[in-house]
Write a protein that holds these residues in place. Structure first.
Motif, PDB file in Angstrom:
ATOM      1  N   THR A  99     -14.004  15.072  26.790  1.00  0.00           N
ATOM      2  CA  THR A  99     -15.110  14.753  25.893  1.00  0.00           C
ATOM      3  C   THR A  99     -14.855  13.449  25.138  1.00  0.00           C
ATOM      4  O   THR A  99     -13.728  13.140  24.751  1.00  0.00           O
ATOM      5  CB  THR A  99     -15.356  15.894  24.877  1.00  0.00           C
ATOM      6  OG1 THR A  99     -16.533  15.621  24.139  1.00  0.00           O
ATOM      7  CG2 THR A  99     -14.189  16.038  23.905  1.00  0.00           C
ATOM      8  N   LYS A 104     -20.074  16.206  18.600  1.00  0.00           N
ATOM      9  CA  LYS A 104     -21.247  16.638  19.370  1.00  0.00           C
ATOM     10  C   LYS A 104     -20.914  17.867  20.206  1.00  0.00           C
ATOM     11  O   LYS A 104     -21.734  18.800  20.326  1.00  0.00           O
ATOM     12  CB  LYS A 104     -21.724  15.501  20.277  1.00  0.00           C
ATOM     13  CG  LYS A 104     -22.547  14.450  19.564  1.00  0.00           C
ATOM     14  CD  LYS A 104     -23.116  13.466  20.565  1.00  0.00           C
ATOM     15  CE  LYS A 104     -23.983  12.413  19.868  1.00  0.00           C
ATOM     16  NZ  LYS A 104     -24.531  11.428  20.836  1.00  0.00           N
ATOM     17  N   TYR A 105     -19.746  17.859  20.801  1.00  0.00           N
ATOM     18  CA  TYR A 105     -19.305  18.985  21.634  1.00  0.00           C
ATOM     19  C   TYR A 105     -19.243  20.264  20.803  1.00  0.00           C
ATOM     20  O   TYR A 105     -19.770  21.317  21.184  1.00  0.00           O
ATOM     21  CB  TYR A 105     -17.936  18.650  22.224  1.00  0.00           C
ATOM     22  CG  TYR A 105     -17.447  19.568  23.321  1.00  0.00           C
ATOM     23  CD1 TYR A 105     -18.319  20.395  24.040  1.00  0.00           C
ATOM     24  CD2 TYR A 105     -16.100  19.603  23.670  1.00  0.00           C
ATOM     25  CE1 TYR A 105     -17.865  21.222  25.048  1.00  0.00           C
ATOM     26  CE2 TYR A 105     -15.633  20.434  24.683  1.00  0.00           C
ATOM     27  CZ  TYR A 105     -16.515  21.238  25.360  1.00  0.00           C
ATOM     28  OH  TYR A 105     -16.060  22.057  26.359  1.00  0.00           O
ATOM     29  N   ARG A 108     -22.807  21.413  19.589  1.00  0.00           N
ATOM     30  CA  ARG A 108     -23.570  22.089  20.644  1.00  0.00           C
ATOM     31  C   ARG A 108     -23.119  23.545  20.783  1.00  0.00           C
ATOM     32  O   ARG A 108     -23.954  24.445  20.928  1.00  0.00           O
ATOM     33  CB  ARG A 108     -23.405  21.346  21.979  1.00  0.00           C
ATOM     34  CG  ARG A 108     -24.198  20.059  22.096  1.00  0.00           C
ATOM     35  CD  ARG A 108     -24.320  19.612  23.538  1.00  0.00           C
ATOM     36  NE  ARG A 108     -23.014  19.289  24.109  1.00  0.00           N
ATOM     37  CZ  ARG A 108     -22.501  18.073  24.159  1.00  0.00           C
ATOM     38  NH1 ARG A 108     -23.186  17.052  23.649  1.00  0.00           N
ATOM     39  NH2 ARG A 108     -21.320  17.852  24.712  1.00  0.00           N
ATOM     40  N   CYS A 109     -21.808  23.765  20.744  1.00  0.00           N
ATOM     41  CA  CYS A 109     -21.285  25.135  20.846  1.00  0.00           C
ATOM     42  C   CYS A 109     -21.711  25.979  19.651  1.00  0.00           C
ATOM     43  O   CYS A 109     -22.081  27.148  19.802  1.00  0.00           O
ATOM     44  CB  CYS A 109     -19.762  25.097  20.947  1.00  0.00           C
ATOM     45  SG  CYS A 109     -19.132  24.616  22.565  1.00  0.00           S
ATOM     46  N   GLU A 228     -18.786  15.438  37.230  1.00  0.00           N
ATOM     47  CA  GLU A 228     -20.070  15.788  36.631  1.00  0.00           C
ATOM     48  C   GLU A 228     -21.212  14.981  37.243  1.00  0.00           C
ATOM     49  O   GLU A 228     -21.431  13.836  36.905  1.00  0.00           O
ATOM     50  CB  GLU A 228     -20.043  15.536  35.112  1.00  0.00           C
ATOM     51  CG  GLU A 228     -18.967  16.330  34.383  1.00  0.00           C
ATOM     52  CD  GLU A 228     -19.229  17.816  34.379  1.00  0.00           C
ATOM     53  OE1 GLU A 228     -20.347  18.225  34.738  1.00  0.00           O
ATOM     54  OE2 GLU A 228     -18.315  18.562  34.035  1.00  0.00           O
ATOM     55  N   ASN A 231     -26.671  17.774  35.178  1.00  0.00           N
ATOM     56  CA  ASN A 231     -26.936  17.761  33.739  1.00  0.00           C
ATOM     57  C   ASN A 231     -26.248  18.952  33.071  1.00  0.00           C
ATOM     58  O   ASN A 231     -26.713  20.083  33.143  1.00  0.00           O
ATOM     59  CB  ASN A 231     -28.447  17.812  33.496  1.00  0.00           C
ATOM     60  CG  ASN A 231     -28.783  17.733  32.020  1.00  0.00           C
ATOM     61  OD1 ASN A 231     -27.917  17.477  31.172  1.00  0.00           O
ATOM     62  ND2 ASN A 231     -30.039  17.933  31.694  1.00  0.00           N
ATOM     63  N   SER A 233     -26.051  19.858  30.066  1.00  0.00           N
ATOM     64  CA  SER A 233     -26.783  20.500  28.971  1.00  0.00           C
ATOM     65  C   SER A 233     -27.506  21.759  29.442  1.00  0.00           C
ATOM     66  O   SER A 233     -27.744  22.679  28.662  1.00  0.00           O
ATOM     67  CB  SER A 233     -27.798  19.518  28.376  1.00  0.00           C
ATOM     68  OG  SER A 233     -27.138  18.383  27.865  1.00  0.00           O
ATOM     69  N   TYR A 236     -25.930  25.232  28.765  1.00  0.00           N
ATOM     70  CA  TYR A 236     -25.992  25.831  27.431  1.00  0.00           C
ATOM     71  C   TYR A 236     -27.138  26.840  27.317  1.00  0.00           C
ATOM     72  O   TYR A 236     -27.121  27.696  26.429  1.00  0.00           O
ATOM     73  CB  TYR A 236     -26.162  24.744  26.365  1.00  0.00           C
ATOM     74  CG  TYR A 236     -24.919  23.920  26.143  1.00  0.00           C
ATOM     75  CD1 TYR A 236     -23.915  24.335  25.268  1.00  0.00           C
ATOM     76  CD2 TYR A 236     -24.721  22.723  26.814  1.00  0.00           C
ATOM     77  CE1 TYR A 236     -22.769  23.582  25.069  1.00  0.00           C
ATOM     78  CE2 TYR A 236     -23.574  21.958  26.622  1.00  0.00           C
ATOM     79  CZ  TYR A 236     -22.606  22.403  25.754  1.00  0.00           C
ATOM     80  OH  TYR A 236     -21.468  21.667  25.559  1.00  0.00           O
TER      81      TYR A 236
END
Length: 249
Positions: A99, A104-105, A108-109, A228, A231, A233, A236
């Protein structure tokens, strides 16, 4: 030239057997779905296991073959679901390594954990607000803070056990689902990140508290690290979708 081509061909074949992070994520979510299906749909929804004691449960299984089959199905799904625990811990530690923005990581969690909590409470306890236990994403949040701490004090490795114990105590205090396993495994996977076999052996030993979870090491040893092309995202949204599907079923 021929020998160089042969070597390159062997490397290509070897890589073809390795699993990308995205494939590992899909597999982890599949096992997570099996666990949620077992707990929410079968045990809570069909067997009503929380409202009967062990002696009544044993009697029902001995007298009703269909109930016994349902119980066996629940056990198989739950045991397969345990494989998701070391897989998510591994993916978290690996994700932290790559990361570029920890805040941000983590955010998001945390948002995911807060979003899933009402769904988790309703699915597992029948109420939209319950403090009996917290969803496993909170365990990932605690583990992520642990990884940041371990990374910050690399020059003082003697403090690693102190941070590990502190993080585990927070997981126990907050009653996060699978807190002990996820936090401890994430820390160990990160500490031994440059010693692959030791990383997997230690993870296998720790995850044995979840019965079948050590089998996940067979899949993790095939991981080829960061790749990667999808996407991230999107992943999540999968856990809340799993909870919603299980509630509907």
């Amino acid at each position: 030239m021929y020998e160089e081509n042969k070597m390159e061909e062997k490397k290509t074949k070897k890589k073809s057997f390795l699993l990308s992070r995205n494939v590992l994520k899909w597999m982890a979510y599949f096992f997570l779905f099996l666990y949620c299906y077992s707990r929410i749909v079968i045990q809570n929804g069909q067997m009503h296991i929380e409202s009967i004691n062990s002696s009544v449960l044993s009697e029902m299984m001995s007298q009703n073959t269909s109930f016994m089959a349902l119980a066996n199905k629940a056990v198989v799904f739950e045991f397969l679901g345990y494989l998701a625990i070391p897989m998510f811990a591994f993916l978290l530690a690996d994700g932290y390594k790559y990361t570029s923005d920890f805040k941000k990581y983590f955010l998001r969690c945390l948002i995911l954990a807060l979003t899933c909590e009402p769904l988790y409470d309703f699915a597992t306890h029948g109420s939209w607000i319950s403090f009996t236990s917290q969803n496993p994403v909170f365990s990932l949040c605690i583990a992520l803070l642990l990884l940041k701490g371990l990374d910050t004090i690399q020059a003082k490795k003697w403090m690693y056990p102190i941070l590990l114990v502190a993080a585990i105590l927070w997981a126990i205090l907050l009653k996060t689902s699978f807190g002990l396993g996820i936090v401890l495994l994430s820390g160990v996977y990160w500490i031994f990140r440059n010693k692959r076999y030791l990383q997997l052996l230690a993870g296998c030993a720790i995850s044995s508290i979840f019965y079948t979870a050590p089998l996940a090491s067979l899949l993790l040893c095939l991981s080829k690290g960061k790749e990667e092309n999808f996407n991230g995202s999107f992943f999540y949204a999968i856990y809340p979708l799993i909870l919603i599907v299980c509630i509907i079923l």
